[in-house]
Design a protein around this motif. Structure first.
Motif, PDB file in Angstrom:
ATOM      1  N   LYS A  61       0.835  -1.204   0.000  1.00  0.00           N
ATOM      2  CA  LYS A  61       0.000   0.000   0.000  1.00  0.00           C
ATOM      3  C   LYS A  61       0.868   1.252   0.000  1.00  0.00           C
ATOM      4  O   LYS A  61       1.977   1.254   0.516  1.00  0.00           O
ATOM      5  CB  LYS A  61      -0.906   0.029   1.223  1.00  0.00           C
ATOM      6  N   LYS A  62       0.302   2.319  -0.591  1.00  0.00           N
ATOM      7  CA  LYS A  62       0.972   3.615  -0.542  1.00  0.00           C
ATOM      8  C   LYS A  62       0.844   4.200   0.855  1.00  0.00           C
ATOM      9  O   LYS A  62      -0.177   4.049   1.504  1.00  0.00           O
ATOM     10  CB  LYS A  62       0.324   4.589  -1.518  1.00  0.00           C
ATOM     11  N   LYS A  63       1.869   4.911   1.286  1.00  0.00           N
ATOM     12  CA  LYS A  63       1.817   5.589   2.569  1.00  0.00           C
ATOM     13  C   LYS A  63       1.309   7.008   2.353  1.00  0.00           C
ATOM     14  O   LYS A  63       1.619   7.645   1.359  1.00  0.00           O
ATOM     15  CB  LYS A  63       3.201   5.646   3.205  1.00  0.00           C
ATOM     16  N   LYS A  64       0.523   7.483   3.288  1.00  0.00           N
ATOM     17  CA  LYS A  64       0.055   8.869   3.230  1.00  0.00           C
ATOM     18  C   LYS A  64       1.191   9.788   3.642  1.00  0.00           C
ATOM     19  O   LYS A  64       1.995   9.448   4.500  1.00  0.00           O
ATOM     20  CB  LYS A  64      -1.147   9.069   4.144  1.00  0.00           C
ATOM     21  N   LYS A  65       1.229  10.974   3.040  1.00  0.00           N
ATOM     22  CA  LYS A  65       2.328  11.904   3.304  1.00  0.00           C
ATOM     23  C   LYS A  65       2.030  12.884   4.423  1.00  0.00           C
ATOM     24  O   LYS A  65       2.732  13.857   4.586  1.00  0.00           O
ATOM     25  CB  LYS A  65       2.653  12.678   2.035  1.00  0.00           C
ATOM     26  N   GLY A  66       1.008  12.691   5.152  1.00  0.00           N
ATOM     27  CA  GLY A  66       0.688  13.612   6.235  1.00  0.00           C
ATOM     28  C   GLY A  66      -0.521  13.127   6.987  1.00  0.00           C
ATOM     29  O   GLY A  66      -0.925  11.978   6.875  1.00  0.00           O
ATOM     30  N   ARG A  67      -1.083  14.008   7.753  1.00  0.00           N
ATOM     31  CA  ARG A  67      -2.299  13.653   8.475  1.00  0.00           C
ATOM     32  C   ARG A  67      -3.205  14.865   8.501  1.00  0.00           C
ATOM     33  O   ARG A  67      -2.776  15.983   8.264  1.00  0.00           O
ATOM     34  CB  ARG A  67      -1.983  13.188   9.881  1.00  0.00           C
ATOM     35  N   LYS A  68      -4.439  14.630   8.808  1.00  0.00           N
ATOM     36  CA  LYS A  68      -5.372  15.739   8.845  1.00  0.00           C
ATOM     37  C   LYS A  68      -5.132  16.566  10.108  1.00  0.00           C
ATOM     38  O   LYS A  68      -4.562  16.077  11.086  1.00  0.00           O
ATOM     39  CB  LYS A  68      -6.810  15.241   8.767  1.00  0.00           C
ATOM     40  N   PRO A  69      -5.550  17.832  10.097  1.00  0.00           N
ATOM     41  CA  PRO A  69      -5.302  18.691  11.252  1.00  0.00           C
ATOM     42  C   PRO A  69      -6.000  18.187  12.515  1.00  0.00           C
ATOM     43  O   PRO A  69      -7.089  17.611  12.442  1.00  0.00           O
ATOM     44  CB  PRO A  69      -5.863  20.040  10.853  1.00  0.00           C
TER      45      PRO A  69
END
Length: 80
Positions: A8-16
């Motif tokens: 799976k691709k990793k997310k580059k951040g997170r939501k605030p």
């Protein structure tokens, strides 16, 4: 390079963590703020005018030492 199949691709951040509750307020008695807000914003296209006004509102604006170039009309007439 795309990841191998099955990985799976990793997310580059997170939501605030928190949503902004109130708008930004800068120091209204600052000499720089008074100078920025008093500078004229004329002779530019609508897009540049809105951009400059947004920068003034959120204290991102830095006074220019030389006239800047408008991205739409390509003229050096942004003096604010």
């Amino acid at each position: 390079m795309p990841p191998p199949p099955g990985e799976k691709k990793k997310k580059k951040g997170r939501k605030p963590a928190h949503q902004n509750v109130f708008a930004f307020r800068h120091n209204p008695k600052s000499k720089l703020t008074e100078k920025i807000l008093a500078s004229p914003n004329e002779g530019v296209c609508k897009k540049c005018y809105d951009k400059i006004e947004w920068r003034k509102q959120y204290r991102k604006y830095k006074p220019l030492s030389q006239p800047a170039r408008c991205n739409l009309c390509k003229k050096r007439n942004i003096k604010a």
